[in-house]
Design a protein around this motif. Structure first.
Motif, PDB file in Angstrom:
ATOM      1  N   ALA A  59      61.516  77.521  -5.604  1.00  0.00           N
ATOM      2  CA  ALA A  59      61.766  76.914  -6.352  1.00  0.00           C
ATOM      3  C   ALA A  59      62.823  77.701  -7.425  1.00  0.00           C
ATOM      4  O   ALA A  59      63.513  76.972  -8.247  1.00  0.00           O
ATOM      5  CB  ALA A  59      60.485  76.987  -7.259  1.00  0.00           C
ATOM      6  N   LYS A  60      62.774  78.730  -7.511  1.00  0.00           N
ATOM      7  CA  LYS A  60      63.805  79.204  -8.365  1.00  0.00           C
ATOM      8  C   LYS A  60      65.314  79.082  -7.902  1.00  0.00           C
ATOM      9  O   LYS A  60      66.201  78.717  -8.521  1.00  0.00           O
ATOM     10  CB  LYS A  60      63.909  80.976  -8.158  1.00  0.00           C
ATOM     11  CG  LYS A  60      62.789  81.846  -9.360  1.00  0.00           C
ATOM     12  CD  LYS A  60      62.361  82.918  -9.184  1.00  0.00           C
ATOM     13  CE  LYS A  60      61.326  83.885  -9.801  1.00  0.00           C
ATOM     14  NZ  LYS A  60      61.553  84.605 -10.170  1.00  0.00           N
TER      15      LYS A  60
ATOM     16  N   CYS B 286      60.937  76.925 -10.684  1.00  0.00           N
ATOM     17  CA  CYS B 286      61.991  76.471 -10.933  1.00  0.00           C
ATOM     18  C   CYS B 286      62.457  76.150 -12.608  1.00  0.00           C
ATOM     19  O   CYS B 286      64.133  75.941 -13.545  1.00  0.00           O
ATOM     20  CB  CYS B 286      61.952  75.079 -10.782  1.00  0.00           C
ATOM     21  SG  CYS B 286      63.344  73.892 -10.869  1.00  0.00           S
TER      22      CYS B 286
ATOM     23  N   VAL C 296      62.586  67.257 -11.680  1.00  0.00           N
ATOM     24  CA  VAL C 296      61.682  68.153 -10.835  1.00  0.00           C
ATOM     25  C   VAL C 296      60.999  67.362 -11.300  1.00  0.00           C
ATOM     26  O   VAL C 296      59.923  67.347 -11.575  1.00  0.00           O
ATOM     27  CB  VAL C 296      61.305  69.237 -12.014  1.00  0.00           C
ATOM     28  CG1 VAL C 296      60.678  70.097 -10.967  1.00  0.00           C
ATOM     29  CG2 VAL C 296      62.675  70.105 -12.328  1.00  0.00           C
TER      30      VAL C 296
ATOM     31  N   ALA D  54      66.736  75.814  -8.528  1.00  0.00           N
ATOM     32  CA  ALA D  54      67.502  75.324  -9.329  1.00  0.00           C
ATOM     33  C   ALA D  54      68.714  76.404  -9.860  1.00  0.00           C
ATOM     34  O   ALA D  54      69.781  75.663 -10.150  1.00  0.00           O
ATOM     35  CB  ALA D  54      66.233  76.120 -10.917  1.00  0.00           C
TER      36      ALA D  54
END
Length: 160
Positions: free
Chosen positions: A120-121, A20, A6, A124
């Motif tokens: 960001a979520k 994330c 990341v 992931a």
């Protein structure tokens, strides 16, 4: 050994990018998070990609604003999946970062997610789905998390 890298273009992006890391933590996915810049530290960026790939990293997640060239710089250095998160860091409301992230030349794709924390979520979650293609335990953890989300909606509906 991190399965996911990341990267963020600036330490000021940390709050957004923690969305994330929260999902990666929830799914027990090993990752490394760091700051690197496509423009200020291009050699560092390339070196990090090479080192992490050698350690077995399978997916790169990059969050950057303004010109948002970080994901593209990473895509130029690896054939592994690169997931880009455009960040709102200017008076253009993130549109500049979105267009920079999504418009990649053929052969160097960046899977572009939504702006900021939602992106960001989802980066992931997408990284997890990519890894789950070869990891049935992770696939089961993803399915369990989705069931919990479904149950939460049902509970919320029942509570109205």
């Amino acid at each position: 050994m991190p399965q996911v890298a990341v990267f963020m273009g600036s330490a000021s992006d940390k709050d957004t990018m923690q969305a994330c890391s929260g999902v990666l933590d929830q799914l027990s996915i090993e990752y490394q998070m760091t700051v690197t810049s496509a423009h200020r530290t291009p050699e560092r960026t390339k070196r990090l990609v090479q080192e992490l790939e050698a350690e077995g990293c399978q997916v790169f997640i990059c969050g950057a604003g303004l010109a948002a060239h970080l994901a593209g710089a990473v895509a130029a250095s690896t054939a592994k999946p690169v997931l880009g998160i455009p960040l709102n860091a200017s008076s253009l409301g993130g549109m500049d970062a979105l267009l920079s992230t999504v418009q990649m030349p053929p052969g160097f794709p960046v899977a572009t997610l939504a702006l900021d924390k939602v992106g960001a979520k989802n980066a992931a979650w997408l990284a997890a789905q990519i890894l789950a293609l070869r990891d049935s335990d992770l696939a089961a953890r993803i399915q369990k998390a989705r069931e919990e989300m479904k149950d939460k909606v049902e509970q919320d509906a029942a509570g109205l």
